[in-house]
Design a protein around this motif. Structure first.
Motif, PDB file in Angstrom:
ATOM      1  N   PRO A 243       0.799  -1.237   0.000  1.00  0.00           N
ATOM      2  CA  PRO A 243       0.000   0.000   0.000  1.00  0.00           C
ATOM      3  C   PRO A 243       0.831   1.286   0.000  1.00  0.00           C
ATOM      4  O   PRO A 243       0.522   2.222  -0.734  1.00  0.00           O
ATOM      5  CB  PRO A 243      -0.818  -0.119   1.285  1.00  0.00           C
ATOM      6  CG  PRO A 243      -0.865  -1.568   1.592  1.00  0.00           C
ATOM      7  CD  PRO A 243       0.389  -2.168   1.053  1.00  0.00           C
ATOM      8  N   GLU A 244       1.886   1.330   0.832  1.00  0.00           N
ATOM      9  CA  GLU A 244       2.646   2.585   0.936  1.00  0.00           C
ATOM     10  C   GLU A 244       3.524   2.806  -0.298  1.00  0.00           C
ATOM     11  O   GLU A 244       3.767   3.936  -0.707  1.00  0.00           O
ATOM     12  CB  GLU A 244       3.458   2.619   2.237  1.00  0.00           C
ATOM     13  CG  GLU A 244       4.758   1.806   2.275  1.00  0.00           C
ATOM     14  CD  GLU A 244       4.568   0.303   2.496  1.00  0.00           C
ATOM     15  OE1 GLU A 244       3.585  -0.281   1.986  1.00  0.00           O
ATOM     16  OE2 GLU A 244       5.445  -0.290   3.155  1.00  0.00           O
ATOM     17  N   ILE A 245       3.972   1.721  -0.927  1.00  0.00           N
ATOM     18  CA  ILE A 245       4.762   1.843  -2.156  1.00  0.00           C
ATOM     19  C   ILE A 245       3.848   2.302  -3.295  1.00  0.00           C
ATOM     20  O   ILE A 245       4.193   3.181  -4.086  1.00  0.00           O
ATOM     21  CB  ILE A 245       5.475   0.506  -2.480  1.00  0.00           C
ATOM     22  CG1 ILE A 245       6.605   0.287  -1.456  1.00  0.00           C
ATOM     23  CG2 ILE A 245       5.999   0.476  -3.920  1.00  0.00           C
ATOM     24  CD1 ILE A 245       7.385  -1.006  -1.627  1.00  0.00           C
ATOM     25  N   TRP A 246       2.654   1.743  -3.320  1.00  0.00           N
ATOM     26  CA  TRP A 246       1.667   2.140  -4.323  1.00  0.00           C
ATOM     27  C   TRP A 246       1.338   3.634  -4.188  1.00  0.00           C
ATOM     28  O   TRP A 246       1.295   4.367  -5.173  1.00  0.00           O
ATOM     29  CB  TRP A 246       0.397   1.294  -4.149  1.00  0.00           C
ATOM     30  CG  TRP A 246      -0.696   1.653  -5.088  1.00  0.00           C
ATOM     31  CD1 TRP A 246      -1.917   2.189  -4.773  1.00  0.00           C
ATOM     32  CD2 TRP A 246      -0.691   1.509  -6.517  1.00  0.00           C
ATOM     33  NE1 TRP A 246      -2.650   2.390  -5.906  1.00  0.00           N
ATOM     34  CE2 TRP A 246      -1.926   1.982  -6.989  1.00  0.00           C
ATOM     35  CE3 TRP A 246       0.267   1.038  -7.435  1.00  0.00           C
ATOM     36  CZ2 TRP A 246      -2.262   1.996  -8.343  1.00  0.00           C
ATOM     37  CZ3 TRP A 246      -0.056   1.058  -8.792  1.00  0.00           C
ATOM     38  CH2 TRP A 246      -1.311   1.521  -9.229  1.00  0.00           C
ATOM     39  N   GLU A 247       1.146   4.068  -2.952  1.00  0.00           N
ATOM     40  CA  GLU A 247       0.779   5.455  -2.689  1.00  0.00           C
ATOM     41  C   GLU A 247       1.890   6.414  -3.148  1.00  0.00           C
ATOM     42  O   GLU A 247       1.627   7.348  -3.903  1.00  0.00           O
ATOM     43  CB  GLU A 247       0.525   5.601  -1.179  1.00  0.00           C
ATOM     44  CG  GLU A 247      -0.419   6.706  -0.762  1.00  0.00           C
ATOM     45  CD  GLU A 247      -1.661   6.848  -1.644  1.00  0.00           C
ATOM     46  OE1 GLU A 247      -2.349   5.839  -1.865  1.00  0.00           O
ATOM     47  OE2 GLU A 247      -1.928   7.986  -2.096  1.00  0.00           O
TER      48      GLU A 247
END
Ligand SMILES: Nc1nc2c(ncn2[C@@H]2O[C@H](COP(=O)(O)OP(=O)(O)O)[C@@H](O)[C@H]2O)c(=O)[nH]1
Ligand SMILES: [Mg+2]
Ligand SMILES: [Zn+2]
Length: 305
Positions: A243-247
Protein backbone atom coordinates in the motif's frame (compact mmCIF):
# COMPACT_ATOMS: atom_id res chain seq x y z
CA UNK A 1 -35.56 -18.23 -3.14
CA UNK A 2 -33.35 -18.07 -0.06
CA UNK A 3 -29.83 -16.75 0.03
CA UNK A 4 -26.90 -18.25 1.90
CA UNK A 5 -23.28 -19.31 1.83
CA UNK A 6 -21.86 -22.79 1.29
CA UNK A 7 -19.99 -23.83 4.46
CA UNK A 8 -19.30 -27.48 3.70
CA UNK A 9 -19.19 -29.82 0.72
CA UNK A 10 -19.39 -33.54 1.40
CA UNK A 11 -20.39 -36.56 -0.71
CA UNK A 12 -22.36 -34.52 -3.21
CA UNK A 13 -24.15 -32.47 -0.57
CA UNK A 14 -23.70 -28.76 -0.08
CA UNK A 15 -24.44 -27.38 3.36
CA UNK A 16 -25.71 -23.85 3.23
CA UNK A 17 -25.63 -21.32 6.04
CA UNK A 18 -28.65 -19.11 5.46
CA UNK A 19 -28.79 -15.39 6.14
CA UNK A 20 -30.92 -16.21 9.20
CA UNK A 21 -28.18 -18.48 10.53
CA UNK A 22 -29.78 -21.87 9.83
CA UNK A 23 -28.00 -24.70 8.05
CA UNK A 24 -29.61 -26.50 5.09
CA UNK A 25 -28.52 -29.68 3.33
CA UNK A 26 -28.81 -29.30 -0.43
CA UNK A 27 -27.85 -30.87 -3.71
CA UNK A 28 -26.66 -28.81 -6.64
CA UNK A 29 -28.98 -28.43 -9.60
CA UNK A 30 -28.00 -30.77 -12.44
CA UNK A 31 -27.18 -27.89 -14.74
CA UNK A 32 -23.96 -27.17 -12.81
CA UNK A 33 -22.54 -30.59 -13.64
CA UNK A 34 -23.49 -30.16 -17.26
CA UNK A 35 -21.75 -26.77 -17.38
CA UNK A 36 -18.77 -28.16 -15.46
CA UNK A 37 -19.26 -25.78 -12.55
CA UNK A 38 -18.53 -27.01 -9.04
CA UNK A 39 -19.92 -25.04 -6.13
CA UNK A 40 -17.15 -24.10 -3.71
CA UNK A 41 -17.12 -23.68 0.03
CA UNK A 42 -17.53 -19.93 0.50
CA UNK A 43 -19.86 -19.45 -2.47
CA UNK A 44 -22.79 -17.12 -2.01
CA UNK A 45 -25.78 -18.99 -3.43
CA UNK A 46 -29.49 -19.00 -3.95
CA UNK A 47 -31.30 -22.12 -2.81
CA UNK A 48 -34.79 -23.50 -2.47
CA UNK A 49 -36.07 -25.64 0.32
CA UNK A 50 -39.44 -27.29 0.59
CA UNK A 51 -40.72 -29.71 3.16
CA UNK A 52 -38.28 -32.43 2.00
CA UNK A 53 -35.12 -33.19 3.86
CA UNK A 54 -33.10 -31.94 0.93
CA UNK A 55 -32.97 -28.52 -0.65
CA UNK A 56 -31.59 -27.47 -4.01
CA UNK A 57 -28.65 -25.19 -4.65
CA UNK A 58 -30.07 -23.15 -7.52
CA UNK A 59 -27.55 -20.49 -8.44
CA UNK A 60 -24.04 -19.34 -7.59
CA UNK A 61 -23.32 -15.62 -7.29
CA UNK A 62 -20.11 -14.23 -8.81
CA UNK A 63 -17.02 -14.90 -6.67
CA UNK A 64 -15.03 -12.02 -5.21
CA UNK A 65 -11.94 -14.26 -5.01
CA UNK A 66 -10.96 -17.90 -4.92
CA UNK A 67 -8.14 -19.45 -2.91
CA UNK A 68 -6.72 -22.71 -4.20
CA UNK A 69 -5.11 -24.49 -1.28
CA UNK A 70 -7.43 -25.35 0.32
CA UNK A 71 -10.25 -24.32 -2.03
CA UNK A 72 -12.50 -21.60 -0.62
CA UNK A 73 -14.10 -18.55 -2.19
CA UNK A 74 -15.23 -15.09 -1.12
CA UNK A 75 -12.66 -14.63 1.62
CA UNK A 76 -12.93 -11.18 3.24
CA UNK A 77 -10.29 -11.36 5.97
CA UNK A 78 -6.97 -13.17 6.35
CA UNK A 79 -5.53 -13.39 9.85
CA UNK A 80 -1.76 -13.71 9.55
CA UNK A 81 -0.55 -15.43 12.70
CA UNK A 82 3.04 -14.54 13.56
CA UNK A 83 4.91 -15.77 16.63
CA UNK A 84 7.17 -13.36 18.46
CA UNK A 85 9.72 -16.20 18.77
CA UNK A 86 9.94 -19.97 18.18
CA UNK A 87 9.80 -19.60 15.20
CA UNK A 88 11.30 -16.11 15.04
CA UNK A 89 9.22 -13.23 13.74
CA UNK A 90 10.09 -12.79 10.07
CA UNK A 91 9.07 -9.64 8.22
CA UNK A 92 9.88 -11.21 4.87
CA UNK A 93 7.48 -14.06 5.59
CA UNK A 94 4.90 -11.61 6.85
CA UNK A 95 5.21 -9.55 3.66
CA UNK A 96 4.76 -12.65 1.50
CA UNK A 97 1.51 -13.38 3.29
CA UNK A 98 0.39 -9.75 3.05
CA UNK A 99 1.11 -9.68 -0.68
CA UNK A 100 -0.97 -12.83 -1.17
CA UNK A 101 -3.86 -11.27 0.71
CA UNK A 102 -3.62 -7.89 -1.05
CA UNK A 103 -3.47 -9.62 -4.41
CA UNK A 104 -6.70 -11.47 -3.67
CA UNK A 105 -8.43 -8.40 -2.26
CA UNK A 106 -8.53 -9.87 1.26
CA UNK A 107 -8.16 -7.60 4.30
CA UNK A 108 -5.16 -8.62 6.41
CA UNK A 109 -5.14 -8.76 10.20
CA UNK A 110 -1.76 -9.42 11.82
CA UNK A 111 -2.01 -11.40 15.06
CA UNK A 112 1.12 -11.86 17.19
CA UNK A 113 1.36 -14.98 19.39
CA UNK A 114 3.67 -16.16 22.17
CA UNK A 115 3.96 -12.69 23.70
CA UNK A 116 3.49 -14.48 27.04
CA UNK A 117 6.98 -16.00 26.80
CA UNK A 118 8.77 -13.04 25.18
CA UNK A 119 11.63 -11.23 26.89
CA UNK A 120 11.19 -7.49 27.32
CA UNK A 121 13.91 -6.83 24.76
CA UNK A 122 12.38 -9.05 22.06
CA UNK A 123 8.93 -7.70 22.81
CA UNK A 124 10.05 -4.09 22.31
CA UNK A 125 11.77 -4.97 19.01
CA UNK A 126 8.60 -6.59 17.69
CA UNK A 127 6.46 -3.74 19.00
CA UNK A 128 8.42 -1.31 16.83
CA UNK A 129 7.90 -3.52 13.79
CA UNK A 130 4.18 -3.76 14.56
CA UNK A 131 3.97 0.03 14.78
CA UNK A 132 5.55 0.27 11.32
CA UNK A 133 2.79 -1.97 9.92
CA UNK A 134 0.11 0.02 11.73
CA UNK A 135 1.51 3.19 10.15
CA UNK A 136 1.02 1.59 6.72
CA UNK A 137 -2.59 1.02 7.71
CA UNK A 138 -2.62 -2.62 8.77
CA UNK A 139 -4.50 -3.88 11.80
CA UNK A 140 -2.07 -5.46 14.25
CA UNK A 141 -3.11 -7.37 17.35
CA UNK A 142 -0.20 -7.51 19.79
CA UNK A 143 -1.21 -8.78 23.22
CA UNK A 144 0.66 -7.42 26.23
CA UNK A 145 3.97 -8.93 27.21
CA UNK A 146 3.86 -11.82 29.69
CA UNK A 147 0.09 -12.26 29.55
CA UNK A 148 -1.89 -15.31 28.40
CA UNK A 149 -5.18 -14.12 26.93
CA UNK A 150 -8.45 -15.82 27.81
CA UNK A 151 -10.84 -16.94 25.08
CA UNK A 152 -13.06 -14.01 25.95
CA UNK A 153 -10.24 -11.52 25.51
CA UNK A 154 -9.30 -13.05 22.16
CA UNK A 155 -12.93 -12.85 21.08
CA UNK A 156 -13.10 -9.18 22.03
CA UNK A 157 -9.97 -8.41 20.03
CA UNK A 158 -11.02 -10.32 16.92
CA UNK A 159 -14.79 -9.86 16.83
CA UNK A 160 -14.70 -6.35 15.32
CA UNK A 161 -12.63 -7.67 12.41
CA UNK A 162 -14.37 -11.03 11.86
CA UNK A 163 -18.02 -10.19 12.46
CA UNK A 164 -20.14 -10.68 9.32
CA UNK A 165 -17.00 -11.70 7.40
CA UNK A 166 -15.55 -14.89 5.90
CA UNK A 167 -12.07 -15.39 7.31
CA UNK A 168 -9.06 -17.63 6.97
CA UNK A 169 -6.02 -18.05 9.21
CA UNK A 170 -2.54 -18.34 7.77
CA UNK A 171 1.09 -18.24 8.86
CA UNK A 172 4.17 -20.30 9.39
CA UNK A 173 4.01 -23.77 10.88
CA UNK A 174 4.45 -23.55 14.65
CA UNK A 175 3.25 -19.93 14.83
CA UNK A 176 0.24 -20.94 16.93
CA UNK A 177 -2.65 -20.95 14.44
CA UNK A 178 -4.27 -24.15 15.72
CA UNK A 179 -3.80 -23.10 19.33
CA UNK A 180 -5.47 -19.77 18.61
CA UNK A 181 -8.39 -21.31 16.70
CA UNK A 182 -8.93 -23.89 19.45
CA UNK A 183 -9.07 -21.10 22.00
CA UNK A 184 -11.65 -19.30 19.88
CA UNK A 185 -13.79 -22.42 19.54
CA UNK A 186 -13.23 -25.38 21.86
CA UNK A 187 -15.25 -27.69 19.62
CA UNK A 188 -12.67 -27.47 16.82
CA UNK A 189 -10.13 -29.68 18.63
CA UNK A 190 -7.38 -29.04 16.08
CA UNK A 191 -4.09 -30.84 16.71
CA UNK A 192 -1.36 -28.56 17.97
CA UNK A 193 2.39 -28.81 18.13
CA UNK A 194 2.63 -30.73 14.89
CA UNK A 195 5.80 -30.14 12.95
CA UNK A 196 5.57 -29.24 9.30
CA UNK A 197 7.15 -32.63 8.61
CA UNK A 198 4.37 -34.64 10.21
CA UNK A 199 1.81 -32.63 8.26
CA UNK A 200 3.35 -34.02 5.12
CA UNK A 201 4.03 -31.99 2.02
CA UNK A 202 1.77 -32.61 -0.93
CA UNK A 203 -1.21 -33.64 1.12
CA UNK A 204 -2.60 -30.11 1.08
CA UNK A 205 -3.98 -30.72 -2.42
CA UNK A 206 -6.69 -33.01 -1.06
CA UNK A 207 -7.29 -31.13 2.15
CA UNK A 208 -10.83 -29.88 2.39
CA UNK A 209 -12.14 -26.93 4.27
CA UNK A 210 -15.23 -26.12 6.25
CA UNK A 211 -16.51 -22.75 7.38
CA UNK A 212 -17.48 -22.60 11.02
CA UNK A 213 -19.90 -19.95 12.31
CA UNK A 214 -17.97 -17.99 14.92
CA UNK A 215 -18.05 -14.44 16.30
CA UNK A 216 -20.91 -13.57 13.98
CA UNK A 217 -18.90 -14.56 10.93
CA UNK A 218 -17.64 -17.68 9.17
CA UNK A 219 -14.12 -18.92 9.80
CA UNK A 220 -12.24 -21.62 7.89
CA UNK A 221 -11.48 -24.50 10.20
CA UNK A 222 -8.25 -25.28 8.37
CA UNK A 223 -5.30 -23.23 9.46
CA UNK A 224 -2.38 -22.86 7.12
CA UNK A 225 -3.48 -21.46 3.80
CA UNK A 226 -0.54 -21.41 1.48
CA UNK A 227 0.82 -17.99 0.73
CA UNK A 228 2.30 -16.77 -2.48
CA UNK A 229 0.68 -16.81 -5.79
CA UNK A 230 3.87 -15.70 -7.43
CA UNK A 231 3.15 -17.98 -10.33
CA UNK A 232 0.41 -15.56 -11.34
CA UNK A 233 1.46 -12.15 -10.05
CA UNK A 234 3.41 -9.93 -12.46
CA UNK A 235 5.87 -7.09 -11.94
CA UNK A 236 3.30 -4.39 -12.62
CA UNK A 237 0.92 -5.90 -10.08
CA UNK A 238 3.45 -6.27 -7.26
CA UNK A 239 3.54 -2.54 -6.33
CA UNK A 240 -0.24 -2.61 -5.85
CA UNK A 241 0.29 -5.20 -3.10
CA UNK A 242 2.42 -2.82 -0.99
CA UNK A 243 0.00 0.00 0.00
CA UNK A 244 2.65 2.58 0.94
CA UNK A 245 4.76 1.84 -2.16
CA UNK A 246 1.67 2.14 -4.32
CA UNK A 247 0.78 5.46 -2.69
CA UNK A 248 4.24 7.04 -3.12
CA UNK A 249 4.57 5.49 -6.58
CA UNK A 250 1.93 7.87 -7.88
CA UNK A 251 4.63 10.58 -7.82
CA UNK A 252 7.21 8.67 -9.86
CA UNK A 253 8.29 10.28 -13.10
CA UNK A 254 7.44 7.28 -15.24
CA UNK A 255 4.02 5.78 -15.20
CA UNK A 256 4.57 2.07 -14.83
CA UNK A 257 7.68 2.68 -12.72
CA UNK A 258 8.40 -0.50 -10.78
CA UNK A 259 10.71 1.37 -8.37
CA UNK A 260 13.74 -0.72 -9.14
CA UNK A 261 16.30 1.13 -11.29
CA UNK A 262 14.26 3.96 -12.77
CA UNK A 263 15.44 7.58 -12.33
CA UNK A 264 13.36 10.09 -10.36
CA UNK A 265 11.59 7.37 -8.46
CA UNK A 266 9.41 8.77 -5.67
CA UNK A 267 9.44 5.44 -3.86
CA UNK A 268 13.23 5.41 -3.58
CA UNK A 269 13.12 9.02 -2.37
CA UNK A 270 10.57 8.03 0.29
CA UNK A 271 12.82 5.18 1.41
CA UNK A 272 15.76 7.60 1.70
CA UNK A 273 13.71 10.04 3.76
CA UNK A 274 12.43 7.26 6.01
CA UNK A 275 8.78 7.63 5.01
CA UNK A 276 8.89 4.09 3.67
CA UNK A 277 10.58 1.54 5.93
CA UNK A 278 13.83 0.24 4.41
CA UNK A 279 12.92 -3.35 5.36
CA UNK A 280 9.65 -3.15 3.44
CA UNK A 281 11.39 -1.83 0.33
CA UNK A 282 14.03 -4.56 0.66
CA UNK A 283 11.31 -7.22 0.81
CA UNK A 284 9.57 -5.59 -2.14
CA UNK A 285 12.75 -5.75 -4.22
CA UNK A 286 13.43 -9.37 -3.39
CA UNK A 287 9.86 -10.38 -4.31
CA UNK A 288 10.16 -8.31 -7.48
CA UNK A 289 13.31 -10.20 -8.43
CA UNK A 290 11.54 -13.47 -7.72
CA UNK A 291 8.73 -12.48 -10.06
CA UNK A 292 11.20 -11.39 -12.74
CA UNK A 293 13.29 -14.56 -12.51
CA UNK A 294 10.34 -16.90 -12.53
CA UNK A 295 10.35 -19.38 -15.36
CA UNK A 296 7.76 -18.47 -17.97
CA UNK A 297 4.77 -20.77 -17.91
CA UNK A 298 3.11 -22.19 -20.96
CA UNK A 299 -0.37 -20.97 -21.76
CA UNK A 300 -0.07 -17.87 -19.62
CA UNK A 301 -1.57 -14.68 -20.85
CA UNK A 302 1.02 -12.69 -22.77
CA UNK A 303 2.39 -15.90 -24.20
CA UNK A 304 2.64 -15.29 -27.92
CA UNK A 305 2.59 -18.17 -30.32
N1 LIG B 1 3.74 -19.94 25.16
C1 LIG B 1 2.94 -20.03 24.09
N2 LIG B 1 2.99 -21.13 23.32
C2 LIG B 1 2.18 -21.18 22.22
C3 LIG B 1 1.29 -20.12 21.90
N3 LIG B 1 0.63 -20.47 20.76
C4 LIG B 1 1.09 -21.69 20.41
N4 LIG B 1 2.01 -22.14 21.27
C5 LIG B 1 2.75 -23.41 21.19
O1 LIG B 1 3.47 -23.43 19.96
C6 LIG B 1 3.45 -24.73 19.36
C7 LIG B 1 2.85 -24.66 17.96
O2 LIG B 1 1.50 -24.25 18.04
P1 LIG B 1 0.39 -24.67 16.95
O3 LIG B 1 -0.89 -24.06 17.39
O4 LIG B 1 0.40 -26.12 16.72
O5 LIG B 1 0.97 -23.90 15.67
P2 LIG B 1 0.48 -23.99 14.15
O6 LIG B 1 1.45 -24.87 13.44
O7 LIG B 1 0.58 -22.58 13.64
O8 LIG B 1 -0.93 -24.49 14.12
C8 LIG B 1 2.61 -25.60 20.30
O9 LIG B 1 3.50 -26.33 21.12
C9 LIG B 1 1.82 -24.60 21.11
O10 LIG B 1 1.51 -25.08 22.40
C10 LIG B 1 1.26 -18.96 22.75
O11 LIG B 1 0.54 -17.98 22.54
N5 LIG B 1 2.11 -18.98 23.82
MG1 LIG C 1 -1.66 -26.17 13.12
ZN1 LIG D 1 9.14 4.56 -8.81
Amino acid sequence: MDKGQVIKALSGFYYIHSEEGHIYQTRARGIFRKDNITPLVGDHVYFTYGTDKEGTLEDILPRKNELKRPPVSNVDVGVVVMSISDPDFSVSLLDRNLVTLEYNDIEPVIYVTKTDIASEETYLDIKLICEAYEKIGYTVILPEQGVVLTSEEIHDLLRPKLEKKTSVFMGQSGAGKSTLLNKMDRTLELKTGETSKSLGRGRHTTRHVELVPMLGGLIADTPGFSAIQFEVIDEQELPTCFPEIWEHGKDCRFSGCIHQNEPNCAVKAAVDSGEIEAFRYKNYLSLLEEVQNRKPKYGKKGDRR
